[in-house]
Each structure stands twice: as structure tokens, then as C-alpha cells.
Write an enzyme that holds these catalytic residues in place. Sequence first.
Site, PDB file in Angstrom:
ATOM      1  N   ARG A  19      11.514  -5.632   4.446  1.00 37.00           N
ATOM      2  CA  ARG A  19      11.347  -4.222   4.823  1.00 37.00           C
ATOM      3  C   ARG A  19      12.028  -3.933   6.167  1.00 37.00           C
ATOM      4  NH1 ARG A  19       5.270  -2.062   5.004  1.00 37.00           N
ATOM      5  NH2 ARG A  19       5.220  -3.073   7.035  1.00 37.00           N
ATOM      6  N   ARG A  65       0.103  -9.304  13.607  1.00 37.81           N
ATOM      7  CA  ARG A  65      -0.521  -8.358  12.669  1.00 37.81           C
ATOM      8  C   ARG A  65      -1.299  -9.105  11.593  1.00 37.81           C
ATOM      9  NH1 ARG A  65       4.646  -5.353  11.185  1.00 37.81           N
ATOM     10  NH2 ARG A  65       3.445  -4.289   9.554  1.00 37.81           N
ATOM     11  N   LYS A  77       0.830  -1.211   0.000  1.00 39.38           N
ATOM     12  CA  LYS A  77       0.000   0.000   0.000  1.00 39.38           C
ATOM     13  C   LYS A  77       0.865   1.262   0.000  1.00 39.38           C
ATOM     14  CE  LYS A  77      -2.329  -1.159   3.801  1.00 39.38           C
ATOM     15  NZ  LYS A  77      -1.777  -2.475   4.191  1.00 39.38           N
TER      16      LYS A  77
HETATM   17  P1  ADP Z   1       1.067  -2.228   7.792  1.00 39.40           P
HETATM   18  O1  ADP Z   1       0.051  -2.023   6.713  1.00 39.40           O
HETATM   19  O2  ADP Z   1       2.400  -2.635   7.279  1.00 39.40           O
HETATM   20  O3  ADP Z   1       0.608  -3.130   8.894  1.00 39.40           O
HETATM   21  P2  ADP Z   1       0.637   0.513   8.844  1.00 39.40           P
HETATM   22  O4  ADP Z   1       1.737   1.489   8.734  1.00 39.40           O
HETATM   23  O5  ADP Z   1      -0.581   0.715   8.022  1.00 39.40           O
HETATM   24  O6  ADP Z   1       1.363  -0.876   8.541  1.00 39.40           O
HETATM   25  O7  ADP Z   1       0.165   0.385  10.374  1.00 39.40           O
HETATM   26  C1  ADP Z   1       1.064   0.144  11.429  1.00 39.40           C
HETATM   27  C2  ADP Z   1       0.292  -0.080  12.730  1.00 39.40           C
HETATM   28  O8  ADP Z   1      -0.427   1.121  13.089  1.00 39.40           O
HETATM   29  C3  ADP Z   1      -0.789  -1.176  12.683  1.00 39.40           C
HETATM   30  O9  ADP Z   1      -0.266  -2.473  12.898  1.00 39.40           O
HETATM   31  C4  ADP Z   1      -1.697  -0.711  13.830  1.00 39.40           C
HETATM   32  O10 ADP Z   1      -1.154  -1.031  15.087  1.00 39.40           O
HETATM   33  C5  ADP Z   1      -1.680   0.798  13.708  1.00 39.40           C
HETATM   34  N1  ADP Z   1      -2.787   1.281  12.836  1.00 39.40           N
HETATM   35  C6  ADP Z   1      -2.655   1.840  11.602  1.00 39.40           C
HETATM   36  N2  ADP Z   1      -3.858   2.139  11.079  1.00 39.40           N
HETATM   37  C7  ADP Z   1      -4.773   1.747  11.996  1.00 39.40           C
HETATM   38  C8  ADP Z   1      -6.198   1.745  12.035  1.00 39.40           C
HETATM   39  N3  ADP Z   1      -6.936   2.210  11.007  1.00 39.40           N
HETATM   40  N4  ADP Z   1      -6.815   1.267  13.144  1.00 39.40           N
HETATM   41  C9  ADP Z   1      -6.105   0.812  14.168  1.00 39.40           C
HETATM   42  N5  ADP Z   1      -4.769   0.741  14.200  1.00 39.40           N
HETATM   43  C10 ADP Z   1      -4.095   1.208  13.134  1.00 39.40           C
END
Ligand code: ADP
Length: 190
Positions: A128, A146, A14
Site C-alpha cells: 500500500r 502500529r 477494512k
Molecule cells: P490502519 O487501519 O491502516 O492502521 P487507519 O487509517 O485506521 O489505518 O488509522 C491511521 C492512524 O490514525 C492510526 O495508526 C492512529 O494513529 C490514528 N487513529 C485512527 N483511528 C483511531 C482511533 N480510533 N483511536 C486512536 N487513534 C486512531
Amino acid sequence: MKYYVLFGPPGAGKGTQAGSMVERYHLCHLSTGELLRSEIAAGTPLGLQARALIEAGNLVPDEVVEGMIAAKFADTKGVEGFLLDGFPRTIAQAEALDRMLQEKGEAVTACVSLMIEDAVISERIAHRARIEGRADDARPEVVQNRINTYHAKTEALITYYRQAGKYQEIDGLGSIEEVRERIFSVMDQL
Ligand code: ADP
């Protein structure tokens, strides 16, 4: 205004694809993960609250991310739309987003979903981890949590957007350029 949800499991690409999408369609990129990481880096109360949750591979509370998104909608001007990256991640967040947009007379345009298998997720995140040094990428048990959280709480959004007639799935396997071209050929039609 266009409101795109960029969807996919962790590591689907993404963040990698978002840059060329915002450029081509003149969108504002809103990544809740990035917003949370900058709160952590700045040591804000919100960052302190989010840090332990993120480092354990859990989601932060719905209200926290909903508040961040609402604030960005309110103070971003001069764009043709938004690319929501990593939001929504639960059905409750998707419903909150629909309500926020409804109040403005707007709606989600489409959910653009990058799909890869679990085995590929772990490989990409391990790669990564060596490049970006994100705390939540470093430990295999956190990455697994995750992935589990994705299946338990986030995957249901596929049905949510499919039922709304807004779900566009794209094969996330292949080179960055190949995936980008697949995304463009879908989004050019929207
Ligand atoms: P990835 O897609 O690699 O898991 P992100 O950078 O999108 O990484 O998100 C990192 C972390 O931030 C998630 O594992 C979560 O803990 C938190 N997070 C991000 N977006 C949300 C969301 N919409 N709701 C709850 N937690 C979130």
C-alpha cells in the site's frame, strides 16, 4: 439503526471492503483514520495535534476520536446505519461508544472482524505504501509500532465483543472478492 464495528489489525482490508459494505447495507462509512487524515490535510488544530502521533504509529487520544464520532452521529441523516472503521481501538473507546448509543436507545449490532497474521500485515502495508503514499505506511519501524499498538491496546476488543455475543470473525486472507463474499454471507444474517 444498525451500528457495525469493522475491526481488524492495520492492513487487514477494512478500508478496501468498507465501500461494498456501505453500498449493500445503506450505511454511512465513518473511518477515524480518514477523518484524521483530512484534518491533517486541512491544517486544523486537531490535525496538527494528531499528525505527530499518527506518523509515529501511536494512537491519538480517546477523547479526540470519540468527539469526531459523536459529531458525525449527530449530523448524519438518511442512512440505515453506520459502519465504524478503525473505531473503537481501545476498551475505553468501546465503552464510550456503548454509552453514546445507549443514550439514543441504540446498541452495537455486531463487530465484524477481518483477521490476518502479523506477517501478512507488513506485506500488505509495504504494498500500500507504494500505491497510496501514506506517511505512516512508509517506515517499517512505524508499521511495527502500529502492529505492537494493535496487540497492546486494540486486540482486547475481541474479548469485549465476544463476551457481548457480538463478535463475528472473518478470514481476511484471500482475494478482495473472496473476503467480500465471506463478509456478505455473515452480514446477510444479522
Ligand atoms: P490502519 O487501519 O491502516 O492502521 P487507519 O487509517 O485506521 O489505518 O488509522 C491511521 C492512524 O490514525 C492510526 O495508526 C492512529 O494513529 C490514528 N487513529 C485512527 N483511528 C483511531 C482511533 N480510533 N483511536 C486512536 N487513534 C486512531
